[in-house]
Design a protein around this motif. Structure first.
Motif, short mmCIF file in Angstrom:
data_model
loop_
_atom_site.label_atom_id
_atom_site.label_comp_id
_atom_site.label_asym_id
_atom_site.label_seq_id
_atom_site.Cartn_x
_atom_site.Cartn_y
_atom_site.Cartn_z
N HIS A 183 0.83 -1.20 0.00
CA HIS A 183 0.00 0.00 0.00
C HIS A 183 0.86 1.25 0.00
O HIS A 183 0.54 2.25 -0.65
CB HIS A 183 -0.92 -0.01 1.22
N VAL A 239 2.49 1.82 -3.53
CA VAL A 239 1.56 2.44 -4.47
C VAL A 239 1.38 3.92 -4.15
O VAL A 239 1.36 4.77 -5.05
CB VAL A 239 0.20 1.71 -4.44
N THR A 280 -5.02 3.92 -0.63
CA THR A 280 -4.44 2.70 -1.17
C THR A 280 -4.66 1.52 -0.22
O THR A 280 -4.04 0.47 -0.39
CB THR A 280 -2.94 2.88 -1.45
N THR A 315 -5.20 -2.22 -4.68
CA THR A 315 -3.78 -2.54 -4.86
C THR A 315 -3.49 -4.02 -5.14
O THR A 315 -2.33 -4.43 -5.14
CB THR A 315 -2.98 -2.08 -3.63
#
Length: 416
Positions: free
Chosen positions: A24, A27, A118, A147
């Motif tokens: 997470h 991203v 995310t 994600t």
């Protein structure tokens, strides 16, 4: 990339992530890298450590892992997701002062706040406090970036203004509000095309007759899963072939301390350890940029989507996947398989059986799953090298699909 709404001084972009593995955060950082110049941005994570604890428990404890996987399907998933997201929303009020302090502490105060989540946990909580923030005069937008290519119901967030998924199939199965399909948001830094000399160096690493050292990335997951596998794999590969050199990137913690100390003693291994997750993410990218790596042994987590790079890009390593943990990793492998980025199940069984007749198909692959046994996996990797599988894969004619970050920001700007 002229995105006038995102670059307006009245707009604040808040990238929210959870401490539930590094995916997470990777991203979030990839999205932050791709923001247009002049955009106002903040990173935000909850102070609640419950998510981190639950992630590590379900990743490393066999009993809780089986329980967690059982709760990711069918009726059990629907019931658990309903209860869990209800609890998240009830606890959102405790999060609200933290969010308000961030927004009111900025000068000038933003008029429009775009939350880009995310992780579904914070997305549900932002959705719950969204009406209160709007009542205080803020225009609030919530964007959810899924994600994994996994249609788990927790990712369907009521009140989301935009939900971004990596595939049409996941979008259809998830049924989340305002869904758009975009290529996975990969690091733009790792998407840089290699100079021809560096690509030739990478290509030589994949050739059986070459004497060039074969550089292998070993990124340790946030939950520190599979450390014994990594150690035994590296040691056995070195016994079989002295060309292999390993680059370990990891969080320095109580869970990884012994592993990092043992790996650091091996002459053919370089260890890069960091005190904080964000430093691990940044450090990993630096290792990839500084060293022209050819292979990576990794979980089929968010790292699986590096298959969208080509070998001619910095991040375009040949991916060797360890055993999946959790539904999302099985789903990620399915994404790769249906896009012909890894062998089909039948092709994989033939490969493991050392059937050379399947090697001709390797040119389209960007990754290969490994066995559960690290020593057998090492022997399989050596066979792939000697049989020319890696050389075929390094000759991939695929075009890159690594512009997801830019596409996401274009969508978000258009939605404002």
């Amino acid at each position: 990339m002229a995105l006038e709404n995102l670059t307006s001084p009245d707009t604040l972009i808040v990238l929210t992530f959870a401490k539930a593995g590094l995916g997470h955060l990777r991203v979030a950082y990839a999205l932050m890298e791709g923001l247009p110049k002049g955009a106002r941005v903040s990173l935000f994570s909850s102070l609640d450590s419950t998510t981190t604890f639950m992630h590590r428990l379900s990743s490393n404890n066999p009993v809780f892992r089986e329980l967690a996987e059982a709760l990711q399907y069918g009726v059990a998933e629907r019931v658990f997701t309903s209860i869990y997201t209800h609890i998240l929303r009830l606890r959102a009020k405790a999060l609200q002062p933290q969010v308000e302090a961030m927004l009111t502490g900025l000068k000038p105060s933003p008029k429009r706040v775009v939350f880009v989540s995310t992780h579904f946990g914070l997305a549900h909580q932002i959705s719950a406090i969204k009406p209160d923030l709007e009542a205080e005069g803020f225009e609030v937008k919530l964007v959810v970036v899924v994600t994994d290519d996994s249609p788990q119901q927790a990712w369907s967030v009521p009140g989301a203004d935009l939900t971004i998924v990596p595939s049409r199939l996941t979008g259809l199965r998830l049924g989340a509000p305002h869904t758009e399909v975009v290529h996975y948001p990969l690091s733009l830094k790792l998407g840089h095309e290699l100079k021809e000399s560096k690509f030739e160096y990478k290509f030589k690493q994949a050739q059986a007759q070459s004497k060039v050292k074969i550089k292998v990335s070993l990124p340790v997951s946030g939950a520190a899963v599979g450390l014994d596998f990594y150690r035994e794999l590296a040691m056995r590969l070195n016994e079989l072939e002295s060309r292999f050199r390993f680059y370990v990137t990891s969080r320095d913690s109580a869970y990884t301390k012994q592993f990092l100390a043992e790996m650091g003693k091996l002459a053919y291994t370089e260890v890069y350890s960091h005190s904080y997750d964000r430093l691990v993410v940044v450090g990993y990218e630096k290792v990839m940029q500084k060293n022209t790596l050819a292979l990576e042994v990794t979980k089929p987590s968010e790292q699986a989507f590096k298959a969208l790079y080509t070998p001619r890009q910095t991040g375009g390593v040949i991916l060797l996947f360890t055993q999946p943990v959790g539904r999302q990793e099985y789903d990620n492998l399915w994404f790769l398989a249906r896009n012909n980025l890894i062998p089909s199940k039948e092709e994989q069984e033939r490969l493991w059986a050392r059937d050379k007749s399947v090697i001709a198909k390797a040119k389209k692959w960007r990754g290969i799953p490994l066995m559960a046994n690290p020593k057998k996996s090492a022997e399989f990797i050596q066979w792939c090298l000697k049989a020319g599988v890696f050389e075929k894969m390094m000759s991939s004619p695929r075009k890159p699909k690594s512009d997801g970050v830019r596409d996401i920001w274009s969508l978000v700007d258009g939605a404002l």
